[in-house]
Every structure is written in structure tokens, then in C-alpha cells.
Design a protein around this motif. Structure first.
Motif, PDB file in Angstrom:
ATOM      1  N   ARG A 120       0.835  -1.200   0.000  1.00  0.00           N
ATOM      2  CA  ARG A 120       0.000   0.000   0.000  1.00  0.00           C
ATOM      3  C   ARG A 120       0.866   1.245   0.000  1.00  0.00           C
ATOM      4  O   ARG A 120       1.939   1.283   0.606  1.00  0.00           O
ATOM      5  CB  ARG A 120      -0.919   0.015   1.229  1.00  0.00           C
ATOM      6  CG  ARG A 120      -1.846  -1.170   1.308  1.00  0.00           C
ATOM      7  CD  ARG A 120      -2.480  -1.297   2.679  1.00  0.00           C
ATOM      8  NE  ARG A 120      -3.342  -0.180   3.005  1.00  0.00           N
ATOM      9  CZ  ARG A 120      -3.929  -0.025   4.188  1.00  0.00           C
ATOM     10  NH1 ARG A 120      -3.725  -0.907   5.157  1.00  0.00           N
ATOM     11  NH2 ARG A 120      -4.711   1.003   4.409  1.00  0.00           N
ATOM     12  N   ALA A 181      -2.347  13.187 -11.076  1.00  0.00           N
ATOM     13  CA  ALA A 181      -2.093  11.906 -11.741  1.00  0.00           C
ATOM     14  C   ALA A 181      -0.769  11.316 -11.285  1.00  0.00           C
ATOM     15  O   ALA A 181      -0.651  10.098 -11.085  1.00  0.00           O
ATOM     16  CB  ALA A 181      -2.096  12.102 -13.255  1.00  0.00           C
ATOM     17  N   LEU A 184      -1.217   9.743  -7.855  1.00  0.00           N
ATOM     18  CA  LEU A 184      -1.895   8.446  -7.964  1.00  0.00           C
ATOM     19  C   LEU A 184      -0.934   7.350  -8.405  1.00  0.00           C
ATOM     20  O   LEU A 184      -0.927   6.238  -7.853  1.00  0.00           O
ATOM     21  CB  LEU A 184      -3.059   8.550  -8.953  1.00  0.00           C
ATOM     22  CG  LEU A 184      -4.326   9.253  -8.444  1.00  0.00           C
ATOM     23  CD1 LEU A 184      -5.256   9.553  -9.605  1.00  0.00           C
ATOM     24  CD2 LEU A 184      -5.021   8.405  -7.390  1.00  0.00           C
ATOM     25  N   LYS A 185      -0.097   7.654  -9.376  1.00  0.00           N
ATOM     26  CA  LYS A 185       0.869   6.668  -9.858  1.00  0.00           C
ATOM     27  C   LYS A 185       1.859   6.288  -8.756  1.00  0.00           C
ATOM     28  O   LYS A 185       2.210   5.112  -8.602  1.00  0.00           O
ATOM     29  CB  LYS A 185       1.610   7.210 -11.074  1.00  0.00           C
ATOM     30  CG  LYS A 185       0.748   7.319 -12.320  1.00  0.00           C
ATOM     31  CD  LYS A 185       1.529   7.915 -13.488  1.00  0.00           C
ATOM     32  CE  LYS A 185       0.653   8.049 -14.723  1.00  0.00           C
ATOM     33  NZ  LYS A 185       1.388   8.680 -15.857  1.00  0.00           N
ATOM     34  N   LYS A 188       0.164   3.966  -6.284  1.00  0.00           N
ATOM     35  CA  LYS A 188      -0.022   2.627  -6.858  1.00  0.00           C
ATOM     36  C   LYS A 188       1.291   1.854  -6.913  1.00  0.00           C
ATOM     37  O   LYS A 188       1.289   0.618  -7.002  1.00  0.00           O
ATOM     38  CB  LYS A 188      -0.662   2.749  -8.235  1.00  0.00           C
ATOM     39  CG  LYS A 188      -2.122   3.199  -8.164  1.00  0.00           C
ATOM     40  CD  LYS A 188      -2.735   3.389  -9.546  1.00  0.00           C
ATOM     41  CE  LYS A 188      -4.189   3.827  -9.429  1.00  0.00           C
ATOM     42  NZ  LYS A 188      -4.832   4.069 -10.754  1.00  0.00           N
ATOM     43  N   LYS A 224     -10.393  11.194  -2.764  1.00  0.00           N
ATOM     44  CA  LYS A 224     -10.242  10.715  -4.143  1.00  0.00           C
ATOM     45  C   LYS A 224      -9.010   9.830  -4.272  1.00  0.00           C
ATOM     46  O   LYS A 224      -9.028   8.798  -4.948  1.00  0.00           O
ATOM     47  CB  LYS A 224     -10.162  11.912  -5.093  1.00  0.00           C
ATOM     48  CG  LYS A 224     -11.421  12.777  -5.112  1.00  0.00           C
ATOM     49  CD  LYS A 224     -11.238  14.003  -5.966  1.00  0.00           C
ATOM     50  CE  LYS A 224     -12.526  14.817  -6.063  1.00  0.00           C
ATOM     51  NZ  LYS A 224     -13.013  15.313  -4.768  1.00  0.00           N
ATOM     52  N   LEU A 225      -7.915  10.235  -3.612  1.00  0.00           N
ATOM     53  CA  LEU A 225      -6.692   9.433  -3.662  1.00  0.00           C
ATOM     54  C   LEU A 225      -6.878   8.110  -2.927  1.00  0.00           C
ATOM     55  O   LEU A 225      -6.440   7.054  -3.398  1.00  0.00           O
ATOM     56  CB  LEU A 225      -5.522  10.218  -3.047  1.00  0.00           C
ATOM     57  CG  LEU A 225      -5.087  11.489  -3.777  1.00  0.00           C
ATOM     58  CD1 LEU A 225      -4.015  12.211  -2.974  1.00  0.00           C
ATOM     59  CD2 LEU A 225      -4.569  11.169  -5.176  1.00  0.00           C
ATOM     60  N   ALA A 227      -9.715   6.474  -2.320  1.00  0.00           N
ATOM     61  CA  ALA A 227     -10.677   5.608  -3.000  1.00  0.00           C
ATOM     62  C   ALA A 227     -10.038   4.848  -4.158  1.00  0.00           C
ATOM     63  O   ALA A 227     -10.395   3.698  -4.433  1.00  0.00           O
ATOM     64  CB  ALA A 227     -11.854   6.439  -3.501  1.00  0.00           C
ATOM     65  N   ARG A 228      -9.071   5.472  -4.816  1.00  0.00           N
ATOM     66  CA  ARG A 228      -8.476   4.857  -6.002  1.00  0.00           C
ATOM     67  C   ARG A 228      -7.226   4.037  -5.707  1.00  0.00           C
ATOM     68  O   ARG A 228      -6.730   3.334  -6.580  1.00  0.00           O
ATOM     69  CB  ARG A 228      -8.156   5.941  -7.034  1.00  0.00           C
ATOM     70  CG  ARG A 228      -9.417   6.636  -7.561  1.00  0.00           C
ATOM     71  CD  ARG A 228      -9.112   7.668  -8.609  1.00  0.00           C
ATOM     72  NE  ARG A 228      -8.494   7.070  -9.795  1.00  0.00           N
ATOM     73  CZ  ARG A 228      -8.147   7.769 -10.881  1.00  0.00           C
ATOM     74  NH1 ARG A 228      -8.389   9.077 -10.921  1.00  0.00           N
ATOM     75  NH2 ARG A 228      -7.583   7.178 -11.906  1.00  0.00           N
ATOM     76  N   THR A 229      -6.707   4.130  -4.470  1.00  0.00           N
ATOM     77  CA  THR A 229      -5.437   3.437  -4.186  1.00  0.00           C
ATOM     78  C   THR A 229      -5.440   2.620  -2.907  1.00  0.00           C
ATOM     79  O   THR A 229      -4.524   1.828  -2.688  1.00  0.00           O
ATOM     80  CB  THR A 229      -4.295   4.464  -4.072  1.00  0.00           C
ATOM     81  OG1 THR A 229      -4.526   5.314  -2.931  1.00  0.00           O
ATOM     82  CG2 THR A 229      -4.183   5.318  -5.329  1.00  0.00           C
ATOM     83  N   GLN A 230      -6.429   2.815  -2.030  1.00  0.00           N
ATOM     84  CA  GLN A 230      -6.460   2.133  -0.717  1.00  0.00           C
ATOM     85  C   GLN A 230      -5.204   2.433   0.102  1.00  0.00           C
ATOM     86  O   GLN A 230      -4.700   1.591   0.847  1.00  0.00           O
ATOM     87  CB  GLN A 230      -6.620   0.612  -0.903  1.00  0.00           C
ATOM     88  CG  GLN A 230      -7.879   0.226  -1.668  1.00  0.00           C
ATOM     89  CD  GLN A 230      -9.137   0.756  -1.008  1.00  0.00           C
ATOM     90  OE1 GLN A 230      -9.373   0.515   0.177  1.00  0.00           O
ATOM     91  NE2 GLN A 230      -9.957   1.469  -1.777  1.00  0.00           N
ATOM     92  N   ALA A 260     -15.745   7.923   2.049  1.00  0.00           N
ATOM     93  CA  ALA A 260     -15.958   8.348   0.666  1.00  0.00           C
ATOM     94  C   ALA A 260     -16.708   9.671   0.599  1.00  0.00           C
ATOM     95  O   ALA A 260     -16.739  10.313  -0.455  1.00  0.00           O
ATOM     96  CB  ALA A 260     -16.735   7.274  -0.093  1.00  0.00           C
TER      97      ALA A 260
END
Length: 310
Positions: A120, A181, A184-185, A188, A224-225, A227-230, A260
Motif C-alpha cells: 500500500r 495523476a 496516484l501513480k 499505486k 479521491k486518492l 478511494a483509487r489506491t487504498q 468516501a
């Protein structure tokens, strides 16, 4: 803006500031604290804007505290803010081994290590507390680390600040969709990223959520971060140990940050900031206008006249 397009006065100002930082980077942190102890009272006395905003914020968040206690806390806060400014050269320009030696302890590193071991990413909420540039130094020294970056108003300082923040491997990204973006990368890839949780966003990028019981416009990027990456969320600060150095603290974020719902998540963010401030309220940058957008929206705050300088 290129240096050629920068007005001569701005170039001179940038060189003067950079020279001061470079000079102070050679001094021990105990000397910098002593200077802050001398300069801080003058900042309180002569910097009307910083003094008034600090006192307004302290009256809002500690309404039941005696006035003399709030005044003492305001003086201490501006001394710590002065110290932070004096320490920028230390964080950005001093030899890395010297900066590392000034970090006396790290508490809660296991929170970052365990999250990465689980695959994570880690979102570090880094409020304006203590010396956040020392926190950036440590994080980028020990983890792949990405943070958003906005160029300074004095254009000539941009390469100096960028080099200082990136010199240990941090990756700086712009405060726009391309930067989001990149965050987020990084998450991940199970890396760490930094977010300023106490900086008011532009209209449309936040919600009103309580900060010390009063609504404060708070960014909604975090849910938002998550929710998309846990990703796991922690609060990180570099607590100043006056005259000695710093201690890094990583605290578990309030569980509401994982909601959320934007308002619920923002409420958790502000609660997390409050928990870090509790380590030493004098080390928070109270001269920042956390309630400005509430006033702009004319929310009808009690004692609204207290915000007349906002």
C-alpha cells in the motif's frame, strides 16, 4: 519565468535571501534558535498582520483560555515561525549528514514500513507545524517520495527551493491535474506522497468542515486518492526540540479520512491536524488564515468582528 524576464529588484532580493540561507546553513541549529528567541519578539511587536491573525485564530480555537495565556502562546508561535524561516538553509543547503544528525528521533516509522510491506502507498498529511522542510528531508531520504509544489512568488528563488526540496530524491509535481495523476501513480507503486492538509484550496476544490469547532474550507483531494489506491493515511510532523534539533512523529490519521464522503473525510483531516497540534500548540503556524473563506461566504460566525483583518 526565466531569470532574464525577472525584474532586477526581484533578482537582487532572491540573491540576498539565498545568501542568507547559505550562511545560516553553516550554523548549528542551537544558534538559529537563539536568534529566533531574539527576533521573534520583534516580529510580534512590529509585524502587525502576523500578530493580529495569530491572535484572532488563537481566540477562535481557544476561546476559554485567559487572554494573557493566548498572548503568550502567540508570542511563542511567532518565535517558532521565525525559527522555521531561519532553518530553511539548514534543511535545504546544509550537508545531508548534518541535517540527519539534527533529527534526534523518529516515532511511528513502523506505520509507513508496514503499509509498504502490504503493498500500500502512504499519504502523509504534513501540516504547517514545527519544521515541515526537515520532515520533507527525512521522508525523501528514506522513501520514494512525491509532493506537490507551487513556485514561490519571488521567481529567482524557484531553482534554489526546488533543488533544496529535491536533493534527497523527492519528486515535485505541479498543483494541477497532471500533478494529481503523478500522486496516484506514486501511490499505486506503494510509495509515499505528501499533502498539505491545512492550506485552503481554490473554490470548487474543497468543502467546509470543522477545525476546532468552526467551519474551515478544506481540500477534498484526499478521499479521491484513498478511494483509487487504498493508501494508508498518517500525519507527519517534525517537532522542534528548541536548541537541540527535531523529532519526527508519524501519527495515525483520524479514521474519518477514509470516508468516501467529502465532508466526513475533510472533518477527519482537520481532526488529524488538531491531533498533531496537540504535541505543542506553539509550533503551529497560526498566522495562516484558516477561516478566510468562511468569512468570504458570510457564514454568520459568532464574534464576526474578530475576523475583520481577514
Amino acid at each position: 519565468m526565466t531569470e532574464q524576464a525577472t525584474p532586477p529588484a526581484s533578482r537582487f532580493q532572491a540573491r540576498a535571501i539565498a545568501t542568507l540561507w547559505r550562511t545560516l546553513s553553516r550554523w548549528p541549529v542551537r544558534w538559529l534558535w537563539r536568534i529566533a528567541a531574539l527576533v521573534g519578539p520583534q516580529v510580534y511587536r512590529f509585524s502587525k498582520r502576523e500578530r493580529k491573525v495569530t491572535e484572532i485564530n488563537l481566540k477562535v480555537v481557544y476561546p476559554d483560555a485567559p487572554a494573557n495565556q493566548r498572548q503568550s502562546l502567540a508570542k511563542q508561535s511567532l518565535q517558532h515561525s521565525t525559527a522555521t524561516m531561519l532553518e530553511l538553509g539548514h534543511a535545504w543547503m546544509a550537508p545531508p549528514e548534518k541535517v540527519e544528525a539534527s533529527i534526534l528521533a523518529v516515532h511511528g516509522r513502523d506505520k509507513l514500513d508496514s503499509a509498504r510491506a502490504e503493498g500500500r502507498g502512504v499519504i502523509v498529511l504534513a501540516p504547517h507545524f514545527g519544521n515541515w522542510e526537515v520532515l520533507n528531508f527525512w521522508l525523501s531520504s528514506h522513501f520514494p517520495f512525491t509532493a506537490m509544489y507551487e513556485p514561490p512568488k519571488i521567481a529567482g528563488l524557484e531553482p534554489i527551493i526546488r533543488h533544496g526540496r529535491e536533493r534527497m530524491g523527492a519528486k515535485l509535481v505541479p498543483t494541477n491535474p497532471r500533478g494529481v495523476a503523478a500522486l496516484l501513480k506514486a501511490l499505486k507503486r506503494s510509495e509515499a506522497i505528501g499533502i498539505l492538509p491545512d492550506q485552503e484550496p481554490d473554490w470548487g476544490s474543497g468543502v467546509f468542515a470543522p477545525f476546532y469547532g468552526r467551519d474551515s474550507y478544506t481540500a477534498t483531494l484526499l478521499p479521491k486518492l484513498v478511494a483509487r489506491t487504498q493508501a494508508r493515511v498518517v500525519t507527519g510532523v517534525a517537532l522542534r526540540i528548541p536548541g537541540k534539533g527535531f523529532e519526527i512523529h508519524f501519527l495515525d490519521a483520524d479514521e474519518r479520512v477514509y470516508s468516501a464522503d467529502d465532508t466526513e473525510s475533510a472533518t477527519g483531516v482537520n481532526a488529524s491536524v488538531e491531533a498533531s497540534i496537540a504535541l505543542d500548540p506553539a509550533q503551529y503556524q497560526w498566522e495562516y488564515k484558516r477561516y478566510r473563506k468562511v468569512v468570504e461566504e458570510q457564514q454568520g460566525l459568532p464574534n464576526a468582528n474578530d475576523f475583520r483583518l481577514y
